[in-house]
Scaffold this motif. Sequence first.
Motif, PDB file in Angstrom:
ATOM      1  N   MET A 216       7.193  47.407  -5.911  1.00 29.40           N
ATOM      2  CA  MET A 216       7.913  46.707  -4.810  1.00 29.40           C
ATOM      3  C   MET A 216       8.296  45.482  -5.235  1.00 29.40           C
ATOM      4  SD  MET A 216       7.517  47.957  -2.077  1.00 29.40           S
ATOM      5  CE  MET A 216       8.599  49.185  -3.272  1.00 29.40           C
ATOM      6  N   ILE A 217       7.634  44.790  -6.806  1.00 35.21           N
ATOM      7  CA  ILE A 217       8.196  43.345  -7.358  1.00 35.21           C
ATOM      8  C   ILE A 217       9.284  43.759  -7.359  1.00 35.21           C
ATOM      9  CG2 ILE A 217       7.184  41.982  -9.277  1.00 35.21           C
ATOM     10  CD1 ILE A 217       4.185  42.727  -8.598  1.00 35.21           C
ATOM     11  N   LEU A 218      10.099  44.580  -8.271  1.00 35.71           N
ATOM     12  CA  LEU A 218      11.100  45.123  -9.084  1.00 35.71           C
ATOM     13  C   LEU A 218      11.721  44.810  -7.820  1.00 35.71           C
ATOM     14  CD1 LEU A 218      10.558  47.223 -12.218  1.00 35.71           C
ATOM     15  CD2 LEU A 218      10.578  44.814 -11.983  1.00 35.71           C
ATOM     16  N   PHE A 219      11.911  45.723  -6.384  1.00 35.55           N
ATOM     17  CA  PHE A 219      12.722  45.844  -5.387  1.00 35.55           C
ATOM     18  C   PHE A 219      13.221  43.978  -5.597  1.00 35.55           C
ATOM     19  CE2 PHE A 219      13.653  46.115  -1.006  1.00 35.55           C
ATOM     20  CZ  PHE A 219      14.339  47.119  -1.695  1.00 35.55           C
ATOM     21  N   MET A 220      12.041  43.625  -5.163  1.00 35.10           N
ATOM     22  CA  MET A 220      12.218  42.031  -4.637  1.00 35.10           C
ATOM     23  C   MET A 220      12.724  41.574  -5.452  1.00 35.10           C
ATOM     24  SD  MET A 220       8.779  41.420  -2.618  1.00 35.10           S
ATOM     25  CE  MET A 220       7.614  41.275  -4.129  1.00 35.10           C
ATOM     26  N   LEU A 221      12.698  41.297  -6.643  1.00 36.24           N
ATOM     27  CA  LEU A 221      13.245  40.290  -8.036  1.00 36.24           C
ATOM     28  C   LEU A 221      14.604  40.642  -7.678  1.00 36.24           C
ATOM     29  CD1 LEU A 221      10.544  40.190 -10.591  1.00 36.24           C
ATOM     30  CD2 LEU A 221      11.224  38.444  -8.381  1.00 36.24           C
ATOM     31  N   ILE A 222      14.879  42.090  -7.713  1.00 39.19           N
ATOM     32  CA  ILE A 222      16.329  43.221  -7.715  1.00 39.19           C
ATOM     33  C   ILE A 222      17.385  42.539  -6.952  1.00 39.19           C
ATOM     34  CG2 ILE A 222      17.657  44.994  -7.877  1.00 39.19           C
ATOM     35  CD1 ILE A 222      16.337  46.336 -10.023  1.00 39.19           C
ATOM     36  N   ASN A 223      17.012  42.130  -5.664  1.00 35.93           N
ATOM     37  CA  ASN A 223      17.061  42.048  -4.395  1.00 35.93           C
ATOM     38  C   ASN A 223      17.695  40.777  -3.992  1.00 35.93           C
ATOM     39  OD1 ASN A 223      18.412  43.500  -1.942  1.00 35.93           O
ATOM     40  ND2 ASN A 223      16.520  43.024  -0.978  1.00 35.93           N
ATOM     41  N   MET A 224      16.909  39.655  -4.847  1.00 40.60           N
ATOM     42  CA  MET A 224      17.345  38.741  -4.023  1.00 40.60           C
ATOM     43  C   MET A 224      17.841  37.536  -5.153  1.00 40.60           C
ATOM     44  SD  MET A 224      14.849  35.006  -5.265  1.00 40.60           S
ATOM     45  CE  MET A 224      14.725  35.746  -6.916  1.00 40.60           C
ATOM     46  N   SER A 225      18.205  38.451  -6.911  1.00 41.99           N
ATOM     47  CA  SER A 225      19.680  38.715  -7.171  1.00 41.99           C
ATOM     48  C   SER A 225      20.931  39.080  -6.690  1.00 41.99           C
ATOM     49  CB  SER A 225      18.981  39.242  -8.678  1.00 41.99           C
ATOM     50  OG  SER A 225      19.728  38.325  -9.659  1.00 41.99           O
ATOM     51  N   VAL A 226      21.071  39.957  -6.835  1.00 39.94           N
ATOM     52  CA  VAL A 226      21.386  40.762  -6.385  1.00 39.94           C
ATOM     53  C   VAL A 226      22.598  39.730  -4.865  1.00 39.94           C
ATOM     54  CG1 VAL A 226      22.898  42.454  -5.176  1.00 39.94           C
ATOM     55  CG2 VAL A 226      21.238  43.097  -6.966  1.00 39.94           C
ATOM     56  N   GLY A 227      21.322  39.664  -4.588  1.00 42.77           N
ATOM     57  CA  GLY A 227      21.826  38.396  -3.160  1.00 42.77           C
ATOM     58  C   GLY A 227      22.921  37.875  -3.295  1.00 42.77           C
ATOM     59  N   ASN A 228      22.001  37.020  -3.566  1.00 41.45           N
ATOM     60  CA  ASN A 228      22.420  34.972  -4.466  1.00 41.45           C
ATOM     61  C   ASN A 228      23.699  35.366  -5.077  1.00 41.45           C
ATOM     62  OD1 ASN A 228      20.260  34.065  -3.648  1.00 41.45           O
ATOM     63  ND2 ASN A 228      18.914  34.093  -5.584  1.00 41.45           N
ATOM     64  N   VAL A 229      24.423  36.550  -5.981  1.00 43.35           N
ATOM     65  CA  VAL A 229      25.214  36.425  -6.544  1.00 43.35           C
ATOM     66  C   VAL A 229      26.696  37.018  -5.393  1.00 43.35           C
ATOM     67  CG1 VAL A 229      26.438  38.408  -7.968  1.00 43.35           C
ATOM     68  CG2 VAL A 229      24.334  36.744  -9.301  1.00 43.35           C
ATOM     69  N   ALA A 230      25.939  38.366  -4.518  1.00 40.31           N
ATOM     70  CA  ALA A 230      26.696  38.518  -3.195  1.00 40.31           C
ATOM     71  C   ALA A 230      27.225  37.265  -2.615  1.00 40.31           C
ATOM     72  CB  ALA A 230      26.474  39.992  -2.885  1.00 40.31           C
ATOM     73  N   THR A 231      26.681  36.591  -2.177  1.00 33.86           N
ATOM     74  CA  THR A 231      26.892  36.085  -0.961  1.00 33.86           C
ATOM     75  C   THR A 231      27.858  34.434  -1.741  1.00 33.86           C
ATOM     76  OG1 THR A 231      24.519  36.282  -0.238  1.00 33.86           O
ATOM     77  CG2 THR A 231      25.564  33.883   0.141  1.00 33.86           C
ATOM     78  N   SER A 232      27.185  34.395  -3.197  1.00 32.96           N
ATOM     79  CA  SER A 232      28.113  33.026  -4.092  1.00 32.96           C
ATOM     80  C   SER A 232      29.713  33.410  -3.931  1.00 32.96           C
ATOM     81  CB  SER A 232      27.364  32.863  -4.955  1.00 32.96           C
ATOM     82  OG  SER A 232      28.014  31.990  -5.834  1.00 32.96           O
ATOM     83  N   ILE A 233      29.484  34.548  -4.560  1.00 32.82           N
ATOM     84  CA  ILE A 233      30.846  34.966  -4.631  1.00 32.82           C
ATOM     85  C   ILE A 233      31.593  34.927  -3.272  1.00 32.82           C
ATOM     86  CG2 ILE A 233      32.675  36.719  -4.704  1.00 32.82           C
ATOM     87  CD1 ILE A 233      29.987  37.292  -7.330  1.00 32.82           C
ATOM     88  N   ALA A 234      31.687  35.540  -1.766  1.00 31.96           N
ATOM     89  CA  ALA A 234      31.950  36.381  -0.641  1.00 31.96           C
ATOM     90  C   ALA A 234      32.084  34.593  -0.077  1.00 31.96           C
ATOM     91  CB  ALA A 234      31.225  36.264   0.283  1.00 31.96           C
ATOM     92  N   THR A 235      30.972  33.686  -0.317  1.00 30.01           N
ATOM     93  CA  THR A 235      31.381  31.614   0.070  1.00 30.01           C
ATOM     94  C   THR A 235      32.405  31.485  -1.253  1.00 30.01           C
ATOM     95  OG1 THR A 235      29.031  32.112   0.399  1.00 30.01           O
ATOM     96  CG2 THR A 235      29.874  29.917   0.477  1.00 30.01           C
TER      97      THR A 235
END
Length: 458
Positions: A216-235
């Motif tokens: 669960m911890i790795l899932f949260m960390l990876i999901n947060m990191s991926v979301g930040n990168v994807a949102t940053s590039i799309a923005t």
Amino acid sequence: MNKSDLRGFRQVFMFEFITGIKKTGFKIFLAIMCAMAFFTMPIILIVGNIKSKDNDADKKKEQSDSAIESVYIFDETGLSIDYTLLNELEDYAGVSFVTDNDISYDDAVDKLRNDPTSNNLVIKNEYDSKNGFDVTIVRSPKTDIGLLAIEGFEDDYKAFFREEVLKSTGISEDDYEYLSKDINVTIMKTAKDGSFSEDKGTISHSDYFVMFAGLMILFMLINMSVGNVATSIATEKSSRVIEYLLTGTRPLALLSGKIAARLLETTVMIFSSYSSYFLSQLVCTFLMAGASASGSASNNVVVVASMWETITLPKLLIAVLYFLAGLFLFTIIGALAGASVSKLDELQDAYKLYSFIMVISVYADMFLIIMMLNTSNIEALRNFCAIFPLTGAFLTPALILTGKISILTGMIALIIIIIATALTFILAAAVYESMLLFQGKRLQIKDVIALMKKQVVV
């Protein structure tokens, strides 16, 4: 890849990292992680003390529900040990310990094979001048003897055997070396096809807790990191800021800088969380020193701490490197999802494929953990989930740290995920540069392939 391709990496990295740690979402998530790390163990200690009587009663009931009927012992050590003394222990007062066997050890194992529901155990004690004492415990595959009962019997038998060996042997320099050898216990289980093998695939409840919490911890960390990168590039693509950034920065530097910043953010979060957990252990120590903590509560407090006793530097190094490689791999996939859209409101639709891959991988790991708690005949599935990069990113570090896969398997898994990450990054770098200034409808997989071939998207 030329050195000039990374021009502007430092500027992108510093900007992304500083911007990321200043975000309210990052601060809130960090505070939640630190709070969970700090308060979980003290709460478990307090709750364990309150419910200690109920827990002890449940434990005794579970042990009685899965009572051992008879134990057939084949002692080949040459020592004179009275195994009926085990009946003096409360849990084994009604158990029959048979040492005067009319049949051989192999025949006794055959009887268990022919009676898969038997509640009997067969034990073989041996001594090897190199490895010391070897104790092999064989049980039937469908026995009613539960995991808790077999683990308790293993510990009690080891303590009894050590004590009796010391009693029956004179102490001298040679004898001391003989007796100082470790007692290695191997639990064997018969299979339906008539063969029997080491029963090491199942996990204890403490390992179950560690693996599930780690997942669960790795899932949260990876999901947060991926979301930040994807949102940053799309923005950046949506606001067309990327056109200004490209004047002094290479596309590969943009991608590498964003991913490196996310990795450092995650490192900061892990260090902060573990520091909070360490402080929590100090608080628990004071609580246990100031009050009489129940046995069950004490065991709960050291569930994670005791795991560190079996962790070696190679295990820790492989687990950390694997986690970083898994984070890198999924972050690259997230970057591709962000680069495939021209407007920020299209990101959710582009996120579907990534979310599907992540959910399937996490569910597969959860299924494996549950299966490992109940059965041991899943070695092929366990090794596959550990070696396959998408599922291994969430579970392999925990499997390595708990010793459920060997260091060799962990190294093979690490090499495979590094190769997969490197290939994905090379692909992502080319796709990212091709799609960087693309404006229009959201790209599909076939469009990405077309861009990679320098074709025009229709």
